[in-house]
Write a protein that holds these residues in place. Structure first.
Motif, short mmCIF file in Angstrom:
data_model
loop_
_atom_site.label_atom_id
_atom_site.label_comp_id
_atom_site.label_asym_id
_atom_site.label_seq_id
_atom_site.Cartn_x
_atom_site.Cartn_y
_atom_site.Cartn_z
N TYR A 221 35.29 22.26 44.30
CA TYR A 221 34.21 22.01 43.38
C TYR A 221 33.34 22.29 43.50
CZ TYR A 221 30.61 18.59 40.44
OH TYR A 221 29.57 18.77 40.26
N THR A 233 35.21 21.78 37.16
CA THR A 233 34.51 19.81 37.05
C THR A 233 35.07 18.95 36.71
OG1 THR A 233 33.19 20.26 35.01
CG2 THR A 233 32.36 21.14 36.84
N ALA A 234 34.89 17.59 37.13
CA ALA A 234 35.80 16.79 36.21
C ALA A 234 35.92 16.19 35.22
CB ALA A 234 34.65 15.72 37.48
N ARG A 235 35.07 16.50 34.67
CA ARG A 235 35.84 16.64 32.57
C ARG A 235 35.50 14.91 32.24
NH1 ARG A 235 35.80 21.33 29.60
NH2 ARG A 235 37.08 20.44 28.02
N ILE A 236 34.45 14.28 33.48
CA ILE A 236 34.31 13.29 33.48
C ILE A 236 33.42 12.21 32.51
CG2 ILE A 236 33.79 12.27 35.12
CD1 ILE A 236 36.48 11.34 34.37
N TYR A 337 31.49 19.66 24.12
CA TYR A 337 31.76 19.98 25.01
C TYR A 337 30.67 21.34 25.34
CZ TYR A 337 32.15 19.55 30.50
OH TYR A 337 31.94 19.83 32.03
N ASN A 340 28.22 22.77 32.62
CA ASN A 340 26.58 22.45 32.99
C ASN A 340 26.22 23.45 33.25
OD1 ASN A 340 24.95 20.53 33.75
ND2 ASN A 340 24.43 21.58 36.08
N ASP A 371 30.20 13.66 24.82
CA ASP A 371 29.74 13.31 26.57
C ASP A 371 28.29 12.58 25.56
OD1 ASP A 371 27.96 15.55 27.11
OD2 ASP A 371 29.17 16.00 28.64
N ASP A 373 24.96 11.31 26.04
CA ASP A 373 24.21 10.67 26.89
C ASP A 373 22.55 10.62 26.71
OD1 ASP A 373 25.40 8.73 29.77
OD2 ASP A 373 23.32 9.41 29.38
N ASN A 376 20.80 11.43 29.98
CA ASN A 376 21.07 12.32 30.64
C ASN A 376 21.26 13.38 29.64
OD1 ASN A 376 22.15 11.40 32.59
ND2 ASN A 376 24.40 11.88 32.66
N ASN A 377 21.11 13.56 28.87
CA ASN A 377 20.23 14.64 27.71
C ASN A 377 18.82 14.57 27.74
OD1 ASN A 377 21.94 16.75 25.77
ND2 ASN A 377 20.10 14.90 24.15
C1 LIG Z 1 20.21 20.18 27.81
C2 LIG Z 1 21.10 19.56 29.24
C3 LIG Z 1 21.98 18.03 28.08
C4 LIG Z 1 22.94 17.65 28.55
N1 LIG Z 1 23.07 16.85 28.08
C5 LIG Z 1 23.81 15.30 28.81
C6 LIG Z 1 24.82 14.31 28.15
O1 LIG Z 1 24.20 14.52 26.86
N2 LIG Z 1 25.10 13.63 28.85
C7 LIG Z 1 25.74 14.05 30.04
O2 LIG Z 1 26.79 12.85 30.54
N3 LIG Z 1 24.95 15.02 30.48
C8 LIG Z 1 24.47 15.90 29.94
N4 LIG Z 1 24.08 17.17 31.03
C9 LIG Z 1 24.67 17.34 32.12
C10 LIG Z 1 25.53 17.66 33.18
O3 LIG Z 1 25.53 18.61 32.03
C11 LIG Z 1 27.14 16.73 32.27
O4 LIG Z 1 26.98 15.83 32.56
C12 LIG Z 1 27.87 17.78 33.57
O5 LIG Z 1 28.16 19.02 32.49
C13 LIG Z 1 29.10 16.59 32.35
O6 LIG Z 1 30.47 17.70 33.04
P1 LIG Z 1 31.49 16.62 33.73
O7 LIG Z 1 31.83 15.68 33.64
O8 LIG Z 1 32.82 18.04 34.45
O9 LIG Z 1 30.08 17.25 35.14
P2 LIG Z 1 30.90 16.86 36.87
O10 LIG Z 1 30.30 18.34 37.57
O11 LIG Z 1 32.11 16.83 37.40
O12 LIG Z 1 30.06 15.79 37.39
C14 LIG Z 1 30.57 14.04 37.41
C15 LIG Z 1 29.24 13.37 36.80
O13 LIG Z 1 28.49 14.23 37.30
C16 LIG Z 1 27.35 13.85 35.87
N5 LIG Z 1 26.10 14.98 36.13
C17 LIG Z 1 26.69 15.74 36.22
N6 LIG Z 1 25.20 16.57 36.78
C18 LIG Z 1 24.80 16.18 35.68
C19 LIG Z 1 23.27 16.11 35.78
N7 LIG Z 1 22.78 17.40 35.58
N8 LIG Z 1 22.28 14.84 35.07
C20 LIG Z 1 22.79 13.44 34.95
N9 LIG Z 1 24.07 13.59 35.24
C21 LIG Z 1 25.24 14.86 35.90
C22 LIG Z 1 27.86 13.13 35.00
O14 LIG Z 1 28.04 12.29 34.18
C23 LIG Z 1 29.62 13.86 34.95
O15 LIG Z 1 30.07 13.73 34.60
C24 LIG Z 1 22.90 17.75 30.11
C25 LIG Z 1 22.44 18.94 31.07
C26 LIG Z 1 21.64 19.36 30.35
C27 LIG Z 1 21.13 20.93 31.10
#
Ligand SMILES: Cc1cc2nc3c(=O)[nH]c(=O)nc-3n(C[C@H](O)[C@H](O)[C@H](O)COP(=O)(O)OP(=O)(O)OC[C@H]3O[C@@H](n4cnc5c(N)ncnc54)[C@H](O)[C@@H]3O)c2cc1C
Length: 476
Positions: A221, A233-236, A337, A340, A371, A373, A376-377
């Motif tokens: 990671y 990444t986790a795609r969780i 999806y 990030n 996803d 949210d 987060n969004n």
């Molecule tokens: C413009 C923009 C819009 C976004 N919109 C969303 C959205 O609608 N929903 C969403 O869940 N995330 C959003 N994110 C944050 C982030 O991009 C995603 O959470 C992440 O890509 C999800 O993939 P993952 O589970 O593989 O992440 P991993 O890197 O595996 O991270 C694990 C978890 O940590 C949290 N996380 C990680 N990065 C962030 C971050 N920057 N902000 C807040 N939480 C985070 C998420 O819950 C994520 O599932 C956004 C980021 C940007 C820049």
């Protein structure tokens, strides 16, 4: 025994569900989901990617409850009136529910006052976050405005241990429930059909995905998370968005993960930091509810945005002529999806290269992300635009070519999502317009025909963005 309605919203699971656990300890339960089809957002966004996820999460919750011979009661309509009707129909003594910050699920009336006026006990729980909402405050008892300070303080807090699935005993009754398909979460288009091959929503799949990540990917990671083709990444996130998995359960299994190698430890810490970003986003939303629609830095109210619908459409379709931006937008359209790093790049391109308002981009993602949210969004867009409280400085403008060369050096990500460029050599994969004609011809790329020229010149767009920012810089 007490009869308790458990009201589900974005917490569609049985494990570590505080409202369900406490209700089951105290009485007989009636699990209920109400689709608030009177809400404005619902009317406009019926066939969103996130609703596809909701549809399948409800099917999964129904199946999980059926193992205990318990029906999931589903209603649609006004939350207030459906709750009132249900209380009356089952002669309920109490309503238990977990807090939920999504405005779509907020009734107009104060729900606790309403329930108390009906002589019903109410219990609410905070189970969507690592730390109780609004709990992490600075020394002046004010909300933190900077993530790093928030994180340094939060990391010392204890995260509550996850709760097991309780012994469930149902309220025996015969009351109406609409079928999941009657919520019409999948109507309008067949666009969502492709998600069936990519995602497996629901509680058991969430747990399976999480363990797969822990055992097979977590170690990479820290090094791999910024490379969109690395699958590191986790795609969780979609599971967390609808509460198919508990954030506290994730946290504890992360730190129970054996392994003392530095590599694993640094990945664990980096991952924990991302989870805390999620809590920070909710913390910001609780303290600054404008986060969703308005810039938190008020000088951005007078930012000279250009509402160019044609350019916006090209962005949504992945036809800007910048391969990394186009790859990201096509990944989004095809999978619901985006990685990030690429989310930051596509968002930055929209608000800085095209000067299109960030709210337009955030609405597009609201409709197309599985996803999606609310916190987060909004935080992601405010951060990228530079108008949030803790935000990237406006003048830091992502260069989509340099970002591509750094994070997708062999162009695998671009080749996957923009196949018309797949035969270009690495040197030109992120800037096809710089390639000599012979190289373009060898790769069967015809600029302006099968792949567009850039819709804006990077240097000119950068200068225009900085000029626009200078117009609001000194304003309050
Ligand atoms: C413009 C923009 C819009 C976004 N919109 C969303 C959205 O609608 N929903 C969403 O869940 N995330 C959003 N994110 C944050 C982030 O991009 C995603 O959470 C992440 O890509 C999800 O993939 P993952 O589970 O593989 O992440 P991993 O890197 O595996 O991270 C694990 C978890 O940590 C949290 N996380 C990680 N990065 C962030 C971050 N920057 N902000 C807040 N939480 C985070 C998420 O819950 C994520 O599932 C956004 C980021 C940007 C820049």
């Amino acid at each position: 025994m007490k009869k308790i309605i458990v009201w589900f919203r974005r917490d569609l699971r049985l494990h570590d569900h505080e409202a369900l656990f406490n209700a089951a300890e105290q009485g007989l339960i009636l699990p209920v989901f109400i689709w608030p089809n009177n809400s404005e957002r619902h009317e406009h966004t019926k066939s969103t990617a996130s609703n596809w996820w909701l549809h399948h999460s409800l099917l999964s919750l129904k199946q999980e409850l059926a193992k205990y011979d318990i029906p999931l009661i589903i209603r649609k309509g006004s939350i207030e009136s459906e709750l009132k009707k249900l209380i009356h129909e089952v002669k309920a003594d109490a309503v238990f529910y977990n807090e939920c910050a999504d405005p779509m699920f907020q009734p107009k009336a104060n729900i606790n006052e309403l329930l108390l006026s009906l002589n019903v006990e109410v219990a609410t729980f905070n189970d969507n976050l690592l730390y109780p909402s609004g709990h992490i405050l600075n020394k002046q008892h004010q909300p933190y405005k900077i993530f790093t300070s928030y994180w340094k303080r939060a990391i010392h807090e204890i995260v509550a241990l996850p709760l097991p699935v309780p012994k469930l005993k149902p309220i025996k009754c015969n009351i109406n429930s609409v079928m999941i398909k009657e919520l019409h979460l999948l109507t309008f288009t067949n666009w969502h059909h492709k998600f069936n091959d990519i995602w497996e929503p629901g509680e058991q799949n969430a747990i399976k995905r999480w363990h797969y990540f822990l055992e097979n990917i977590l170690e990479e990671y820290n090094h791999g998370r910024d490379y969109p083709s690395a699958s590191a990444t986790a795609r969780i996130s979609p599971y967390l968005a609808w509460g198919n998995i508990s954030i506290k359960a994730i946290w504890h299994s992360l730190y129970n993960n054996i392994g003392n190698e530095n590599r694993l430890n640094s990945s664990m810490d980096e991952f924990a930091r991302q989870l805390i970003w999620r809590d920070f986003a909710y913390d910001q939303l609780i303290h600054f509810p404008d986060l969703i629609k308005k810039p938190l830095r008020r000088n951005f109210d007078s930012f000279p945005w250009i509402d160019d619908e044609d350019a916006f459409q090209l962005w949504t379709r992945g036809k800007t002529g910048y391969p990394l931006v186009d790859a990201g937008m096509r990944e989004l359209w095809n999978t619901g999806y985006i990685h990030n790093r690429v989310r930051m790049i596509v968002a930055s391109f929209l608000v800085k290269h095209l000067l299109i308002p960030w709210t337009k981009g955030s609405n597009w993602l609201e409709n197309t992300l599985v996803d999606y949210d609310v916190a987060n969004n909004a935080l992601g867009w405010q951060w990228t635009t530079g108008c949030g409280i803790d935000a990237a400085p406006y003048f830091r403008i992502f260069n989509p070519i340099a970002q591509g060369q750094r994070f997708d050096p062999d162009g695998s990500y671009v080749r996957k999502w923009v196949p018309e460029l797949k035969n270009l050599p690495n040197k030109y994969i992120h800037c096809p317009w710089k390639a000599p004609n012979q190289i373009l011809a060898n790769a069967a790329v015809e600029l302006g025909k099968n792949y567009p020229f850039p819709i804006v010149d990077h240097n000119a767009a950068r200068k225009r963005a900085l000029d626009a920012y200078n117009q609001i810089k000194g304003k309050a």
